[in-house]
Design an enzyme around this catalytic site. Sequence first.
Site, PDB file in Angstrom:
ATOM      1  N   GLY A  94      -5.709  47.593  -4.709  1.00 14.60           N
ATOM      2  CA  GLY A  94      -6.422  48.800  -4.297  1.00 14.60           C
ATOM      3  C   GLY A  94      -7.464  48.470  -3.262  1.00 14.60           C
ATOM      4  N   ALA A  95      -8.210  49.501  -2.858  1.00 11.30           N
ATOM      5  CA  ALA A  95      -9.250  49.280  -1.873  1.00 11.30           C
ATOM      6  C   ALA A  95     -10.447  48.648  -2.546  1.00 11.30           C
ATOM      7  CB  ALA A  95      -9.657  50.611  -1.265  1.00 11.30           C
ATOM      8  N   GLU A  96     -10.627  48.964  -3.807  1.00 15.60           N
ATOM      9  CA  GLU A  96     -11.861  48.642  -4.468  1.00 15.60           C
ATOM     10  C   GLU A  96     -11.649  47.534  -5.468  1.00 15.60           C
ATOM     11  OE1 GLU A  96     -15.354  50.155  -6.690  1.00 15.60           O
ATOM     12  OE2 GLU A  96     -13.522  51.205  -7.207  1.00 15.60           O
ATOM     13  N   ALA A  97     -10.487  47.537  -6.063  1.00 16.18           N
ATOM     14  CA  ALA A  97     -10.218  46.577  -7.131  1.00 16.18           C
ATOM     15  C   ALA A  97      -8.733  46.268  -7.137  1.00 16.18           C
ATOM     16  CB  ALA A  97     -10.618  47.190  -8.468  1.00 16.18           C
ATOM     17  N   LYS A 102       0.061  44.522 -24.008  1.00 17.09           N
ATOM     18  CA  LYS A 102       0.193  44.703 -22.569  1.00 17.09           C
ATOM     19  C   LYS A 102      -1.109  45.360 -22.098  1.00 17.09           C
ATOM     20  CE  LYS A 102       4.513  45.869 -20.253  1.00 17.09           C
ATOM     21  NZ  LYS A 102       5.520  46.930 -20.121  1.00 17.09           N
ATOM     22  N   ASP A 128     -13.134  60.615  -7.596  1.00 14.90           N
ATOM     23  CA  ASP A 128     -12.008  60.252  -6.715  1.00 14.90           C
ATOM     24  C   ASP A 128     -10.734  60.920  -7.233  1.00 14.90           C
ATOM     25  OD1 ASP A 128     -10.591  59.113  -4.672  1.00 14.90           O
ATOM     26  OD2 ASP A 128     -10.571  57.090  -5.486  1.00 14.90           O
ATOM     27  N   ILE A 133      -0.306  44.100  -9.871  1.00 14.21           N
ATOM     28  CA  ILE A 133       0.592  45.254  -9.715  1.00 14.21           C
ATOM     29  C   ILE A 133       0.078  46.260  -8.690  1.00 14.21           C
ATOM     30  CG2 ILE A 133       1.733  45.165 -11.960  1.00 14.21           C
ATOM     31  CD1 ILE A 133      -0.194  47.468 -12.791  1.00 14.21           C
ATOM     32  N   LYS A 134      -1.231  46.251  -8.426  1.00 14.54           N
ATOM     33  CA  LYS A 134      -1.714  47.165  -7.395  1.00 14.54           C
ATOM     34  C   LYS A 134      -2.915  46.555  -6.702  1.00 14.54           C
ATOM     35  CE  LYS A 134      -2.555  50.942  -5.064  1.00 14.54           C
ATOM     36  NZ  LYS A 134      -1.760  51.316  -3.905  1.00 14.54           N
TER      37      LYS A 134
END
Lengths: 335, 221
Positions: B6-9, B20, B120, B3-4
Amino acid sequence: MPKFCLGIEATADDFSVGILDFNGNVLANVISAFIPKMGGIHPREAARHHGKVVGQVISTAFQEAHVKPEKLALISFSQGPGLGPCLRTGATAARALATYLDIPLVGVNHCVAHIEIGKLATGAKDPVTLYVSGGNTIVSAFEARYYRVFGETLDIAVGNCLDIFAREAGLHQRAGMPLGAIVEKLAEEGNELVDLPYCVKGMDLSFSGLLTAAIRLFEVRQYRLEDLCFSMQEIAFSMLTEVTERALAHTEKREVLLTGGVGANKRLQAMLRTIADEHDSRFCVVPKQYALDNGAMIAWTGILAYEHGKIIPVEKSFVRLKWRLDEVEAPWVGG
Amino acid sequence: MLIKKGAEANLFLERWHNKKVIMKQRFPKKYRLPEIDERIRNYRTIHESQLLHHAKEAGVSTPMIFLVNLKDSNIIMEFIEGKQVKQILNKLSFKERKHLCRQIGELIGQLHYSGVIHGDLTTSNMILTRNGNVVFVDFGLGEKSVELELRGVDLHLMKRAFQSTHFLHAEECFKAVLEGYAKVVGDEMTRVISRKIIEIESRGRYISERRKVNNDLSSKG
């Protein structure tokens, strides 16, 4: 009748003049670098160098471009950010030319110019830009009239970090071989990773701890210089790549642009290409001749600004030593 | 299901024991050396799970952790239903926005008060649930500390997130955050932190106020 712009760059150690036509063709880009006998850039000595070569560099540019001074439509100059004495030397030359030829003058932000020349040379339209040099380390992207800064160094620039380390390690800059290139070469011979601090804060970065640690380790003489250069590059560039990827994920742009002097480093290019590929983005890197400070980028950005009416009267053309990238309205950028 | 990215994970929405869940997976990053990569992924996976827990102790809602798998660098945690603050902040009315930012400020205050640095703070890392609760996620860059410097950097990142992503409302938003923050840590502490933020920002490149700030700081000793 084709129109031409002459741009003067003098923010730090390079004095450079570029001539472009209004379609973005670079007709001349002459660079004269000030190479200190020892230590870093002394602003006054760099400015003295610029003052000495200004006439020669300008006339060489005219010869290379096959353009006569009367054919110029516009003079642009780097108005900031940078070292005061250097900026003033460049600005003085620009004002003199504009006044003598009786043509408009445009002041250009040096950081914007690095991005614009990168876009011109690579065809990038709306990239996340990593701008890395001796003076700057900025991750930015364009949003609503301005280049927004998503992340930047909280202390020294990455190029500054590598340069100072190189000088402390007794390395010397030579013509055509900046310290960063020497470090890169040494790093290719390194293979053992030395433990150095990795410091990322959100999308901001810090390099001063890395520099201090590396200098200390050099001083104990237990590590090969090659391994130290290798480790510094690996750590520093991993940090840069991580924040660029974070900005890319955050903005969801489809292009990554690498610009500025440190952008000439092959290892950094390889790292950024990897993340661009992973995010299905196009990786663009500024060609070497426009990576370092150059007059062409100032001329090109001058043209863009001029076409949006951004000329300044000579009496208001003060240099701006601390002019930030995100303070410049950029109406020429679409979107 | 991814679903996403990211830059890191990467975040995957999965079913796990009939729940869920989100699986946060820190994949190896090909661009960095395996030694560096492993060090970073391990460190962040451990710290993130610990900090998610510390945040709860501080009274800040964070996803429930179900499993931490160090071998594969992943964390399985509760899926939070709601909207990213990033997506809705600009669409709110002035009053609603102010209210939400104050609420965020209070939560940051609670974290800092308990010695948790988020690391962050952006509006992408805050989820507004249907009942009006703000849930903080992504503590991967966080740490345990009560240092003024780190608290200052944390808030500076929040301010920068407003300036880059919510530039039309940046000033009012950050002001409201500080108001909420002050409700938890007190006015005096907030004044000290605000000065620290200015000092941190003045270390950056090309800050026109730099000289002035340095003079102010040195004259105040």
